[in-house]
Design a protein around this motif. Structure first.
Motif, PDB file in Angstrom:
ATOM      1  N   UNK A 103       0.837  -1.204   0.000  1.00 46.97           N
ATOM      2  CA  UNK A 103       0.000   0.000   0.000  1.00 46.97           C
ATOM      3  C   UNK A 103       0.872   1.254   0.000  1.00 46.97           C
ATOM      4  N   UNK A 104       1.938   1.241   0.803  1.00 44.54           N
ATOM      5  CA  UNK A 104       2.853   2.396   0.842  1.00 44.54           C
ATOM      6  C   UNK A 104       3.517   2.602  -0.512  1.00 44.54           C
ATOM      7  N   UNK A 105       3.879   1.499  -1.163  1.00 43.23           N
ATOM      8  CA  UNK A 105       4.505   1.583  -2.484  1.00 43.23           C
ATOM      9  C   UNK A 105       3.542   2.245  -3.476  1.00 43.23           C
ATOM     10  N   UNK A 106       2.295   1.766  -3.472  1.00 39.64           N
ATOM     11  CA  UNK A 106       1.288   2.322  -4.391  1.00 39.64           C
ATOM     12  C   UNK A 106       0.978   3.775  -4.051  1.00 39.64           C
TER      13      UNK A 106
ATOM     14  N   UNK B 240      -8.700  -7.054   1.295  1.00 43.61           N
ATOM     15  CA  UNK B 240      -7.972  -7.035   0.016  1.00 43.61           C
ATOM     16  C   UNK B 240      -6.571  -7.602   0.233  1.00 43.61           C
ATOM     17  N   UNK B 241      -6.158  -8.603  -0.543  1.00 42.55           N
ATOM     18  CA  UNK B 241      -4.816  -9.183  -0.345  1.00 42.55           C
ATOM     19  C   UNK B 241      -3.727  -8.268  -0.895  1.00 42.55           C
ATOM     20  N   UNK B 242      -2.512  -8.472  -0.398  1.00 40.47           N
ATOM     21  CA  UNK B 242      -1.383  -7.636  -0.826  1.00 40.47           C
ATOM     22  C   UNK B 242      -1.138  -7.766  -2.325  1.00 40.47           C
ATOM     23  N   UNK B 243      -1.413  -8.957  -2.891  1.00 40.26           N
ATOM     24  CA  UNK B 243      -1.155  -9.181  -4.320  1.00 40.26           C
ATOM     25  C   UNK B 243      -1.992  -8.242  -5.191  1.00 40.26           C
ATOM     26  N   UNK B 244      -3.160  -7.862  -4.701  1.00 38.72           N
ATOM     27  CA  UNK B 244      -4.044  -6.999  -5.487  1.00 38.72           C
ATOM     28  C   UNK B 244      -3.487  -5.586  -5.603  1.00 38.72           C
ATOM     29  N   UNK B 245      -2.545  -5.254  -4.745  1.00 35.84           N
ATOM     30  CA  UNK B 245      -1.945  -3.910  -4.767  1.00 35.84           C
ATOM     31  C   UNK B 245      -0.657  -3.879  -5.574  1.00 35.84           C
ATOM     32  N   UNK B 246      -0.202  -5.060  -5.963  1.00 37.61           N
ATOM     33  CA  UNK B 246       1.096  -5.175  -6.629  1.00 37.61           C
ATOM     34  C   UNK B 246       0.905  -5.214  -8.139  1.00 37.61           C
ATOM     35  N   UNK B 247       1.782  -4.539  -8.855  1.00 36.64           N
ATOM     36  CA  UNK B 247       1.725  -4.558 -10.320  1.00 36.64           C
ATOM     37  C   UNK B 247       3.010  -5.156 -10.856  1.00 36.64           C
ATOM     38  N   UNK B 248       2.895  -6.186 -11.672  1.00 33.52           N
ATOM     39  CA  UNK B 248       4.099  -6.847 -12.202  1.00 33.52           C
ATOM     40  C   UNK B 248       4.525  -6.275 -13.554  1.00 33.52           C
ATOM     41  N   UNK B 249       3.550  -5.784 -14.343  1.00 31.13           N
ATOM     42  CA  UNK B 249       3.889  -5.371 -15.699  1.00 31.13           C
ATOM     43  C   UNK B 249       4.342  -3.928 -15.793  1.00 31.13           C
ATOM     44  N   UNK B 250       3.902  -3.094 -14.873  1.00 29.33           N
ATOM     45  CA  UNK B 250       4.260  -1.675 -14.937  1.00 29.33           C
ATOM     46  C   UNK B 250       4.210  -1.089 -13.541  1.00 29.33           C
ATOM     47  N   UNK B 251       4.956  -0.026 -13.352  1.00 31.11           N
ATOM     48  CA  UNK B 251       4.990   0.594 -12.028  1.00 31.11           C
ATOM     49  C   UNK B 251       3.633   1.190 -11.665  1.00 31.11           C
ATOM     50  N   UNK B 252       2.959   1.775 -12.657  1.00 27.37           N
ATOM     51  CA  UNK B 252       1.665   2.386 -12.409  1.00 27.37           C
ATOM     52  C   UNK B 252       0.555   1.358 -12.516  1.00 27.37           C
TER      53      UNK B 252
END
Length: 282
Positions: free
Chosen positions: A205-208, A239-251
């Protein structure tokens, strides 16, 4: 000497604690500026709680006049009572309504007086309070009475920097700007407000959140209070942490982003940037 050392429910930096104590030692109003949502109003509440003093709050609006902080004479009620033949009409003090400054000056013990969002009022508003805050007294003409502070209140004034304040007013204040919290400070703030949240969710969440704040052209960057609201929603919806993570792009568009992005222009800008980033990463 009275000193503020922070509290369990409010994460105060060393600089902020030093500023509060400097204002108390100098017996000058403490002027606090910073982005909306960085805890300026809450600071006054925590200072009052930590020191064990009553808190008197004066929330300023665009229509607020300085005189209202001192007192108001209710001539309309007096006229109505005179037409009705009321006995109370002969005592003008029945129609003098005390303002927040009078309330603070009249207190038998030291209080914390919060003048919240002073920059919302007319540009002359701060100048109209110069003498009263400096001398801690004012004159009530209708009563032919001088009101003096029994005990000098601790005055905390907040501003969102919407307009510049007069130099003469600034000279009489001790000034502190609350810097936007870095990640370490933000982590401490989250730990205070959401001690049971999963740390993996906090990290993502902090990253996003900080990625979102760095988006160029945002009209309103999300604040600390909005991050805390967002985390509360993430916990409520599990909401799981994976839902906040983006693998293909930073945004990426975070779930429940309505807690963070508060106007349509910023939503469209963010969605456009995400779309462009994804095209580039194909």
């Amino acid at each position: 000497m009275t000193r503020f050392t922070g509290s369990e429910s409010y994460v105060a930096t060393d600089d902020l604690m030093m500023a509060v104590n400097a204002g108390i030692a100098l017996q000058r109003p403490l002027l606090i500026k910073g982005e909306p949502g960085t805890g300026k109003t809450m600071l006054a509440e925590e200072v009052a709680n930590a020191l064990g003093y009553p808190l008197i709050q004066w929330h300023i609006k665009s229509t607020t006049k300085a005189q209202q902080g001192l007192y108001e004479y209710d001539a309309v009620s007096r006229l109505r009572d005179s037409q009705l033949g009321e006995d109370r009409v002969h005592d003008i003090s029945n129609y003098i309504l005390k303002g927040k400054l009078w309330e603070a000056f009249d207190a038998d013990e030291q209080v914390v007086l919060l003048i919240d969002e002073i920059d919302k009022a007319d540009i002359e508003f701060p100048n109209d309070l110069l003498q009263e805050l400096d001398r801690m007294e004012f004159y009530v003409y209708e009563l032919r009475k001088l009101v003096k502070a029994k005990t000098r209140p601790i005055v905390i004034i907040t501003s969102n920097n919407e307009k510049d304040l007069p130099d003469a007013f600034l000279r009489r204040c001790f000034f502190h700007y609350i810097q936007f919290p870095d990640r370490e400070t933000m982590q401490r703030i989250i730990d205070v407000h959401h001690p049971d949240i999963k740390q993996e969710v906090v990290r993502e969440a902090l990253e996003a959140f900080f990625d979102l704040r760095e988006v160029p052209g945002l009209k309103k960057k999300p604040s600390t209070s909005e991050l805390l609201d967002w985390l509360k929603l993430l916990m409520a919806e599990d909401i799981p942490a994976e839902a906040l993570r983006s693998s293909d792009t930073k945004l990426t568009i975070p779930p429940l982003h309505g807690a963070l992005i508060k106007n349509e222009q910023d939503v469209h800008l963010f969605e456009k940037l995400v779309f462009m980033a994804r095209r580039e990463n194909r």
